[in-house]
Design an enzyme around this catalytic site. Structure first.
Site, PDB file in Angstrom:
ATOM      1  CB  CYS A 129      -1.093  -0.292   0.887  1.00 42.29           C
ATOM      2  SG  CYS A 129      -0.507   0.404   2.803  1.00 42.29           S
ATOM      3  CG  PHE A 271      14.934   2.946 -14.390  1.00 38.34           C
ATOM      4  CD1 PHE A 271      13.999   1.918 -15.522  1.00 38.34           C
ATOM      5  CD2 PHE A 271      15.227   4.569 -14.524  1.00 38.34           C
ATOM      6  CE1 PHE A 271      13.351   2.029 -15.691  1.00 38.34           C
ATOM      7  CE2 PHE A 271      13.968   5.014 -15.011  1.00 38.34           C
ATOM      8  CZ  PHE A 271      12.814   3.736 -15.234  1.00 38.34           C
ATOM      9  CB  VAL A 272      20.741   0.594 -10.558  1.00 39.01           C
ATOM     10  CG1 VAL A 272      21.719  -0.026 -10.581  1.00 39.01           C
ATOM     11  CG2 VAL A 272      20.641   2.052 -10.194  1.00 39.01           C
ATOM     12  NE  ARG A 273      15.927  -2.126 -16.073  1.00 44.18           N
ATOM     13  CZ  ARG A 273      15.036  -1.602 -15.379  1.00 44.18           C
ATOM     14  NH1 ARG A 273      14.405  -1.837 -14.807  1.00 44.18           N
ATOM     15  NH2 ARG A 273      13.816  -1.435 -16.767  1.00 44.18           N
ATOM     16  CD  GLN A 274      19.232  -5.131 -19.056  1.00 47.68           C
ATOM     17  OE1 GLN A 274      18.535  -4.046 -19.319  1.00 47.68           O
ATOM     18  NE2 GLN A 274      18.578  -6.325 -19.582  1.00 47.68           N
ATOM     19  CG  ASN A 275      27.742  -1.445 -17.741  1.00 50.85           C
ATOM     20  OD1 ASN A 275      28.044  -1.357 -16.757  1.00 50.85           O
ATOM     21  ND2 ASN A 275      28.611  -1.089 -19.041  1.00 50.85           N
ATOM     22  NE  ARG A 276      18.464   0.666 -19.305  1.00 47.44           N
ATOM     23  CZ  ARG A 276      17.975   1.238 -18.584  1.00 47.44           C
ATOM     24  NH1 ARG A 276      17.701   2.452 -18.847  1.00 47.44           N
ATOM     25  NH2 ARG A 276      16.779   0.042 -18.607  1.00 47.44           N
TER      26      ARG A 276
END
Length: 290
Positions: A129, A271-276
């Site tokens: 919630c 969006f801390v993923r896939q080197n970005r």
């Protein structure tokens, strides 16, 4: 105060499923993350005049329940330090046997003075919630959220890129179930310090903060927090209360999360993923070193 000697319920369940691939149907066993309600009760008042009341009901993954309760009390401003908390136990005085491991009572020290009007305003909370269980966003915004100092730590970009993989590698329950959120504390150099998992993002973070409280590590002024999923206003608020200067999320932040991070002095990355990744505010804590 010592806890009764019995184990909390398991953190996962096995079920039989039918797997369909094309025209082929096979029966197999699958592992699901367990989700059960946890009632958090509070005991307070001087000796001989103790009062008890239900403070919160939240859906959570069983395990680390005492840390969850302690982290919840701390991030909601009901306790200010480890010294306010006498202990946490599973309640022995519940009506049904199956409720014993789903009801905890946090006992404050007799000298602690909880804000009773705040207790009246609190809570029915749920792991999904967010801030809807609060009286108002303004009340949460004003609740024990210090503005963090304009200081480090300074986190190299290369370290930030590595955190999701290190978090996932340490998620034992996720590897079993695939259905859990995680909150993990890292050093600025990328060393994993603490990790907790739960079906609720907020519960996972409360467990981490509760563990840090029990270890007397608060405030966490030299730590980086990584959360799975998106970054909500409430996660930013909890991080600020715990003194965490850098919050990174695998998913997107909400607009209110960005506004709160800006106000509280928290460096917020999404969006801390896939080197970005994206940095939404206070970018000076993230250096360009790879």
């Amino acid at each position: 105060m010592s806890a009764p000697v019995f184990l909390p319920p398991t953190s996962y369940d096995y079920v039989t499923v039918h797997k369909v691939q094309g025209e082929t149907v096979t029966e197999s066993s699958d592992v699901l993350a367990a989700e059960e309600p946890l009632e958090i009760r509070l005991g307070y008042g001087p000796a001989g005049q103790r009062q008890h009341r239900t403070l919160s009901i939240t859906m959570r993954t069983p395990g680390h329940d005492f840390e969850l309760a302690a982290g919840f009390l701390f991030t909601e401003g009901i306790i200010r330090s480890r010294q306010d908390l006498q202990g946490v136990i599973y309640c022995p005085d519940v009506e049904k046997e199956e409720e014993r491991e789903n009801v905890v009572r946090a006992e404050l020290v007799p000298t602690a003075s909880p804000d009773l009007p705040r207790l009246e305003r609190h809570f029915y909370t749920s792991s999904s919630c967010g801030v809807c269980g609060k009286t108002s966003i303004e009340a949460v915004h004003a609740a024990a959220c210090p503005v963090l100092p304009a200081a480090g730590p300074y986190v190299p970009a290369g370290v930030l890129h590595q955190l999701p993989e290190r978090q996932r590698a340490a998620q034992d329950l996720f590897e079993q179930t695939g259905g859990l959120h995680a909150a993990a504390l890292f050093s600025p150099e990328g060393e994993l310090l603490l990790l907790r998992e739960d079906v609720g993002r907020h519960n996972a973070l409360d467990k981490v903060i509760g563990a840090a409280l029990f270890q007397e590590l608060l405030p966490l002024h030299n730590a980086v927090l990584l959360v799975s999923g998106r970054a909500s206003f409430e996660l930013v608020q909890k991080a600020a209360v715990a003194g965490i200067p850098v919050l990174a999320a695998v998913g997107a932040p909400s607009s209110l999360a960005v506004s709160a991070a800006r106000d509280f002095g928290v460096t917020l990355c999404g969006f801390v993923r896939q080197n970005r990744y994206n940095i939404y505010c206070h970018d000076w804590r993230i250096t360009k070193e790879l």
